[in-house]
Every structure is written in C-alpha cells, then in structure tokens.
Design an enzyme around this catalytic site. Structure first.
Site, PDB file in Angstrom:
ATOM      1  N   PHE A  12      34.764  35.535  45.052  1.00 10.04           N
ATOM      2  CA  PHE A  12      34.529  34.981  43.707  1.00 10.04           C
ATOM      3  C   PHE A  12      35.847  34.533  43.049  1.00 10.04           C
ATOM      4  N   ASP A  34      40.590  35.584  55.007  1.00  9.41           N
ATOM      5  CA  ASP A  34      39.412  36.301  54.523  1.00  9.41           C
ATOM      6  C   ASP A  34      38.571  36.740  55.725  1.00  9.41           C
ATOM      7  N   LYS A  35      38.016  37.937  55.602  1.00 13.87           N
ATOM      8  CA  LYS A  35      37.164  38.466  56.687  1.00 13.87           C
ATOM      9  C   LYS A  35      35.759  37.868  56.644  1.00 13.87           C
ATOM     10  N   LEU A  36      35.431  37.219  55.534  1.00 15.45           N
ATOM     11  CA  LEU A  36      34.075  36.678  55.315  1.00 15.45           C
ATOM     12  C   LEU A  36      33.029  37.785  55.447  1.00 15.45           C
ATOM     13  N   THR A 130      42.412  45.844  38.943  1.00 14.33           N
ATOM     14  CA  THR A 130      41.363  45.969  37.927  1.00 14.33           C
ATOM     15  C   THR A 130      41.755  46.944  36.823  1.00 14.33           C
ATOM     16  N   ASP A 131      41.154  46.759  35.645  1.00 16.97           N
ATOM     17  CA  ASP A 131      41.386  47.716  34.552  1.00 16.97           C
ATOM     18  C   ASP A 131      40.673  49.043  34.820  1.00 16.97           C
ATOM     19  N   GLU A 132      39.773  49.058  35.836  1.00 14.60           N
ATOM     20  CA  GLU A 132      39.004  50.285  36.084  1.00 14.60           C
ATOM     21  C   GLU A 132      39.894  51.428  36.572  1.00 14.60           C
ATOM     22  N   TYR A 155      35.325  52.969  44.029  1.00  7.66           N
ATOM     23  CA  TYR A 155      35.967  51.645  43.924  1.00  7.66           C
ATOM     24  C   TYR A 155      37.276  51.742  43.141  1.00  7.66           C
ATOM     25  N   LYS A 159      41.232  51.191  44.320  1.00  9.04           N
ATOM     26  CA  LYS A 159      42.128  50.180  43.731  1.00  9.04           C
ATOM     27  C   LYS A 159      43.368  50.871  43.145  1.00  9.04           C
ATOM     28  N   LEU A 195      26.476  42.175  37.401  1.00 13.12           N
ATOM     29  CA  LEU A 195      25.516  42.094  36.297  1.00 13.12           C
ATOM     30  C   LEU A 195      25.046  40.668  35.958  1.00 13.12           C
ATOM     31  N   ARG A 286      23.849  54.894  36.356  1.00 18.42           N
ATOM     32  CA  ARG A 286      24.746  54.895  37.520  1.00 18.42           C
ATOM     33  C   ARG A 286      25.526  56.211  37.511  1.00 18.42           C
ATOM     34  N   PRO A 287      25.676  56.899  38.667  1.00 20.97           N
ATOM     35  CA  PRO A 287      26.451  58.150  38.678  1.00 20.97           C
ATOM     36  C   PRO A 287      27.904  57.880  38.238  1.00 20.97           C
ATOM     37  N   HIS A 289      29.040  56.712  35.526  1.00 20.70           N
ATOM     38  CA  HIS A 289      29.157  55.407  34.843  1.00 20.70           C
ATOM     39  C   HIS A 289      30.210  55.431  33.729  1.00 20.70           C
TER      40      HIS A 289
HETATM   41  P1  NAD Z   1      34.575  39.533  45.883  1.00 23.69           P
HETATM   42  O1  NAD Z   1      33.857  40.736  46.406  1.00 23.69           O
HETATM   43  O2  NAD Z   1      33.798  38.394  45.322  1.00 23.69           O
HETATM   44  O3  NAD Z   1      35.497  38.921  47.047  1.00 23.69           O
HETATM   45  C1  NAD Z   1      36.245  39.724  47.913  1.00 23.69           C
HETATM   46  C2  NAD Z   1      36.697  38.868  49.081  1.00 23.69           C
HETATM   47  O4  NAD Z   1      37.496  39.696  49.955  1.00 23.69           O
HETATM   48  C3  NAD Z   1      35.537  38.317  49.914  1.00 23.69           C
HETATM   49  O5  NAD Z   1      35.766  36.956  50.204  1.00 23.69           O
HETATM   50  C4  NAD Z   1      35.568  39.163  51.182  1.00 23.69           C
HETATM   51  O6  NAD Z   1      35.109  38.462  52.330  1.00 23.69           O
HETATM   52  C5  NAD Z   1      37.054  39.489  51.296  1.00 23.69           C
HETATM   53  N1  NAD Z   1      37.290  40.723  52.049  1.00 23.69           N
HETATM   54  C6  NAD Z   1      36.678  41.916  51.894  1.00 23.69           C
HETATM   55  N2  NAD Z   1      37.156  42.806  52.784  1.00 23.69           N
HETATM   56  C7  NAD Z   1      38.100  42.155  53.513  1.00 23.69           C
HETATM   57  C8  NAD Z   1      38.965  42.541  54.582  1.00 23.69           C
HETATM   58  N3  NAD Z   1      38.925  43.777  55.085  1.00 23.69           N
HETATM   59  N4  NAD Z   1      39.827  41.621  55.069  1.00 23.69           N
HETATM   60  C9  NAD Z   1      39.860  40.363  54.571  1.00 23.69           C
HETATM   61  N5  NAD Z   1      39.057  39.939  53.589  1.00 23.69           N
HETATM   62  C10 NAD Z   1      38.194  40.829  53.056  1.00 23.69           C
HETATM   63  O7  NAD Z   1      35.614  40.109  44.836  1.00 23.69           O
HETATM   64  P2  NAD Z   1      36.174  39.463  43.475  1.00 23.69           P
HETATM   65  O8  NAD Z   1      35.264  39.841  42.374  1.00 23.69           O
HETATM   66  O9  NAD Z   1      36.523  38.046  43.702  1.00 23.69           O
HETATM   67  O10 NAD Z   1      37.518  40.310  43.300  1.00 23.69           O
HETATM   68  C11 NAD Z   1      38.724  39.884  43.914  1.00 23.69           C
HETATM   69  C12 NAD Z   1      39.822  40.884  43.579  1.00 23.69           C
HETATM   70  O11 NAD Z   1      39.980  40.973  42.159  1.00 23.69           O
HETATM   71  C13 NAD Z   1      39.526  42.306  44.067  1.00 23.69           C
HETATM   72  O12 NAD Z   1      40.725  42.861  44.551  1.00 23.69           O
HETATM   73  C14 NAD Z   1      39.045  43.025  42.823  1.00 23.69           C
HETATM   74  O13 NAD Z   1      39.342  44.406  42.886  1.00 23.69           O
HETATM   75  C15 NAD Z   1      39.846  42.322  41.742  1.00 23.69           C
HETATM   76  N6  NAD Z   1      39.227  42.285  40.407  1.00 23.69           N
HETATM   77  C16 NAD Z   1      37.926  41.858  40.261  1.00 23.69           C
HETATM   78  C17 NAD Z   1      37.384  41.802  38.978  1.00 23.69           C
HETATM   79  C18 NAD Z   1      35.974  41.289  38.750  1.00 23.69           C
HETATM   80  O14 NAD Z   1      35.455  41.374  37.632  1.00 23.69           O
HETATM   81  N7  NAD Z   1      35.310  40.725  39.747  1.00 23.69           N
HETATM   82  C19 NAD Z   1      38.137  42.196  37.861  1.00 23.69           C
HETATM   83  C20 NAD Z   1      39.455  42.636  38.069  1.00 23.69           C
HETATM   84  C21 NAD Z   1      39.992  42.665  39.338  1.00 23.69           C
HETATM   85  P1  TYD Z   2      29.102  45.324  37.215  1.00 23.16           P
HETATM   86  O1  TYD Z   2      28.889  43.855  37.127  1.00 23.16           O
HETATM   87  O2  TYD Z   2      28.599  46.055  38.425  1.00 23.16           O
HETATM   88  O3  TYD Z   2      30.661  45.581  36.984  1.00 23.16           O
HETATM   89  P2  TYD Z   2      31.488  46.989  36.761  1.00 23.16           P
HETATM   90  O4  TYD Z   2      30.622  48.120  37.131  1.00 23.16           O
HETATM   91  O5  TYD Z   2      32.644  46.835  37.703  1.00 23.16           O
HETATM   92  O6  TYD Z   2      31.891  46.996  35.319  1.00 23.16           O
HETATM   93  O7  TYD Z   2      28.411  46.001  35.957  1.00 23.16           O
HETATM   94  C1  TYD Z   2      28.741  45.653  34.620  1.00 23.16           C
HETATM   95  C2  TYD Z   2      28.003  46.623  33.707  1.00 23.16           C
HETATM   96  O8  TYD Z   2      26.596  46.370  33.822  1.00 23.16           O
HETATM   97  C3  TYD Z   2      28.205  48.078  34.077  1.00 23.16           C
HETATM   98  O9  TYD Z   2      28.268  48.868  32.890  1.00 23.16           O
HETATM   99  C4  TYD Z   2      26.957  48.434  34.870  1.00 23.16           C
HETATM  100  C5  TYD Z   2      25.890  47.554  34.250  1.00 23.16           C
HETATM  101  N1  TYD Z   2      24.835  47.127  35.194  1.00 23.16           N
HETATM  102  C6  TYD Z   2      23.479  47.387  34.911  1.00 23.16           C
HETATM  103  O10 TYD Z   2      23.135  47.982  33.862  1.00 23.16           O
HETATM  104  N2  TYD Z   2      22.544  46.989  35.827  1.00 23.16           N
HETATM  105  C7  TYD Z   2      22.880  46.359  36.987  1.00 23.16           C
HETATM  106  O11 TYD Z   2      21.969  46.024  37.800  1.00 23.16           O
HETATM  107  C8  TYD Z   2      24.254  46.080  37.258  1.00 23.16           C
HETATM  108  C9  TYD Z   2      24.676  45.383  38.518  1.00 23.16           C
HETATM  109  C10 TYD Z   2      25.209  46.488  36.326  1.00 23.16           C
END
Ligand code: NAD
Ligand code: TYD
Length: 353
Positions: A12, A34-36, A130-132, A155, A159, A195, A286-287, A289
């Site tokens: 993404f 990317d591992k896809l 991530t901020d998590e 997760y 991170k 979500l 969610r456990p 949460h």
């Molecule tokens: P995503 O799950 O959409 O994409 C992850 C990508 O990594 C995929 O293309 C997958 O094929 C690849 N991948 C997974 N395991 C792999 C491996 N072993 N080797 C090579 N490639 C591998 O994730 P995203 O939401 O785009 O997040 C990208 C990064 O940003 C992550 O590190 C995530 O922790 C961080 N991040 C995400 C968010 C968010 O809201 N999505 C927020 C803050 C930080």
């Molecule tokens: P998510 O998109 O999984 O991101 P994160 O857990 O990393 O913040 O979830 C965003 C929020 O939405 C989180 O508080 C969990 C909640 N959520 C639901 O209530 N139902 C769902 O089906 C999903 C995927 C998330």
C-alpha cells in the site's frame, strides 16, 4: 547518483512511495524489492513499471544471499525499508510471521548494508515505522519522539524491535539511519482487510460492518500521499540518527468515522440516508485493543516545514471514489489464497458478537 532500495514497494504505502520517487527523481535508480505476499501486488505499479529508472526484484528480506546480490548488482547506497507484515489482526493470529519478517528481515537488511557500506559516506538506511510502537494513549496527550516505547500487539512489538535494531546499527557501527513513526494511513491501493477499504467494500456488497467493542477506539488518520511526501522530505533533509513522528492532527473515534463513511457511501451509491449504517454490527473486542493513538507532529512541521496537503474530507472522498471506480482491483486482490483466510476470519468475527 542515488541507487535506492525500497523494500515492500508493491504494498500500500510502498507503491505510492515508489511511484513518487520514480516520477520525481528521474536521476535516481529505484529498486523495488518485494516478496509479493498477499499484501503485495505489482498491479499497484502498472503505470510506472516501464520507467527506465525503475527495477523490480521479487525476494524475501529474510533471504541474506538474495539481499547481498541486490546490494552488489545495483550498487545500493540508500535503503527505504517498508517491507513488513502490517495488520494487527493477523499478528494476533500468527505472531511468528511478524517476528520473522519485521525483526529478522530488518536485521538481514541492516547487516547487508553494513557489509557493503564500508565507510558510511553518502549512504542512508531509512526505516518506515508506526506510531503503534508507543503503545496506547488515554483520553489526553500525544505521542512525541521522546515518548517511551510500550508496544502491546505482536505487530507493534515486532515494529518496536525493528526500530531498536536500526538504532543499534547506528550507535554500534555508526551507520547513518533515520526512522519515522506514522499514524494510520488511508488511500488507494490499501488491502481490503484494514478498516476503511474493508468497510467500503462491505458497504458496496451489503455485508455487515464488524465494529470491535463499542467503536470507541481512536485513530489519527493521514492520507497516504501526505505520508509519502513526508518520507521524501525526511529522506533528503533529516540528520542521520534522527527520528520524526508523522501525523495530520486528525483524530477520529472509530464509530464516528464509520458513520461518516456510511453517509458518504449512501450519497455516492444513491441509497436512502441511513441504509449503510444499518450494516454496522458490534463484535467482541480485539484482544489488547489499543484505545487511542495521536501524533504530535510539531518536530516535522517546525524543523522540515511539512504540512498535510489535503483535508481529511477531501482525502476520504478521493479514497471512496478510487475504490468505487476500481472494483476489479478489489476482486483480484481478495481472490485466490486470500479468499479462504478472509472468509474464515470474517465469519468467525461476525459469529462471535
Ligand atoms: P502492506 O501490508 O500494504 O505492504 C507490505 C509489503 O511488504 C507488501 O508488498 C508485501 O508483499 C511486502 N513484504 C511482506 N513481507 C515481506 C518479506 N519478508 N520480504 C519482502 N517483502 C515483504 O503494508 P503498508 O500498510 O504499506 O505498510 C508499509 C510499512 O509502513 C510497514 O513497515 C508498516 O509497518 C508501516 N506503516 C504502516 C502504516 C499504515 O497505516 N498502513 C502506518 C505507519 C507505518
Ligand atoms: P486497522 O485498520 O486494523 O488499523 P490499526 O489496528 O493498525 O489501527 O483498524 C483501525 C481501527 O478500526 C482499530 O481501532 C480497529 C478497528 N477495526 C474494527 O472495528 N473492525 C474491523 O473490521 C477492523 C479491520 C478494524
């Protein structure tokens, strides 16, 4: 000449970042590794796959031999590391996959960089995090760059582990590194398990919207392209060893966000107002949460002059429009191997209110 290895570039955020870097910096060579997994789709990058400054390599970041080969062949002098297992629900179901990719995979990349970057001149290892990692906030306060790490899900713990490894390579070996910790992203090409894309897709298909607990958890939402703009800025401007929090001062209680989404969807789909809200189903929480995430983005704003480019209302409209205009993308990425897992998880969740 910058030869930048972007890991996870078919996911993404990675696909938005790869597109931005390929288009904005024709003088750089962008190598997307990317591992896809289920979350990575080359379809996300169709528009730039022929660009002369772009290469794709299918490999696992845990595969040291493959990573060494890429560093050698492409003379990699910068890494922007995004590859990760990224979904909290999956980390609860299968934590070891997260430890393997997020912790071990990051160490493999750091080790390769250390091996090839002999004097650490004109090189950078950038970890996108991530901020998590900071844990969960109560009703008050924000995460700053000084907030102590307190991860609570497999997760976020994985991170946090990878952030610690990146800092260890900086302090121990002198590697130039940068870390950014961003809030929840939303936008096009996000896998429909998170979500917003999950709920958009469920509303279209008249499926129930599984809301954890009472929907009172709070997340801080940022448009993915604004995140990528921040990464670009930090990559070029940040001092080695520094950390930046990225967020758009945009907190939403889940249930309020879901109701807003339902209203937008009713309007776009020409449905009776209130029809989509009827799909909301409260399910067992969610456990572990985390209650609230909220980013203090002052450092990034004050030091590097970053600001989000669009409002949340604009971003949400754009995002909904993208999903409504690309149903075949949603169908393709959720078919095949993912299909079985998704339906199993979905059925289990809605059957245990
Ligand atoms: P995503 O799950 O959409 O994409 C992850 C990508 O990594 C995929 O293309 C997958 O094929 C690849 N991948 C997974 N395991 C792999 C491996 N072993 N080797 C090579 N490639 C591998 O994730 P995203 O939401 O785009 O997040 C990208 C990064 O940003 C992550 O590190 C995530 O922790 C961080 N991040 C995400 C968010 C968010 O809201 N999505 C927020 C803050 C930080
Ligand atoms: P998510 O998109 O999984 O991101 P994160 O857990 O990393 O913040 O979830 C965003 C929020 O939405 C989180 O508080 C969990 C909640 N959520 C639901 O209530 N139902 C769902 O089906 C999903 C995927 C998330």
């Amino acid at each position: 000449m910058k030869n930048i290895l972007i890991t996870g570039g078919a996911g993404f955020i990675g696909s938005h970042l790869v597109r931005r870097m390929v288009n904005r910096y024709p003088e750089y060579h962008i190598v997307n590794l990317d591992k896809l997994t289920y979350a990575g789709n080359l379809e996300n990058l169709r528009d730039i796959e022929e660009a002369s400054n772009y290469s794709f390599i299918k490999a696992d970041i845990c595969d040291a031999a493959a990573i060494h080969q890429v560093f050698e062949e492409h003379k990699i002098n910068s890494v922007i590391h995004l590859a990760a297992e990224s979904h909290v629900d999956r980390s609860i179901a299968d934590p070891l996959a997260f430890v393997t990719t997020n912790v071990l995979g990051t160490a493999v990349l750091l080790n390769a960089a250390k091996h090839f970057w002999k004097d650490f001149q004109d090189v950078l290892f950038y970890h996108v995090s991530t901020d998590e990692v900071y844990g969960s906030l109560g009703e008050e306060g924000f995460f700053t760059e000084e907030t102590a790490y307190d991860p609570r899900s497999p997760y976020s713990a994985s991170k946090a582990g990878s952030d610690h490894l990146v800092r260890a390579w900086h302090h121990t070996y002198g590697m130039p590194v940068v870390i950014s910790n961003c809030s929840n992203n939303y936008g096009s090409f996000q896998f429909p398990e998170k979500l917003l894309p999950l709920f958009i897709s469920n509303i279209v298909n008249n499926k129930s919207l599984p809301v954890y607990g009472k929907g009172e958890n709070i997340r801080d939402w940022l448009w993915v392209e604004d995140h990528c703009q921040a990464i670009d800025l930090i990559f070029h401007e940040a001092k080695p060893g520094s950390t930046y929090n990225i967020g758009g001062w945009n907190e939403w209680k889940n249930i309020d966000l879901i109701r807003l989404l339902c209203q937008i969807m009713d309007r776009k789909l020409g449905r009776t107002p209130g029809q989509s809200e009827g799909l909301i189903t409260y399910i067992k929480d969610r456990p572990g949460h985390d209650l609230r995430y909220a980013i203090d983005a002052h450092k990034l704003e004050n030091e590097l002059g970053w600001k989000p480019s669009i409002t949340f209302e604009e971003g949400l409209e754009k995002t909904v429009d993208w999903y409504l205009n690309n149903p075949e993308w949603v169908n393709r990425v959720t078919s095949g191997a993912y299909q079985q897992y998704y339906h199993q998880q979905y059925i289990e969740r809605v059957q245990k209110p």
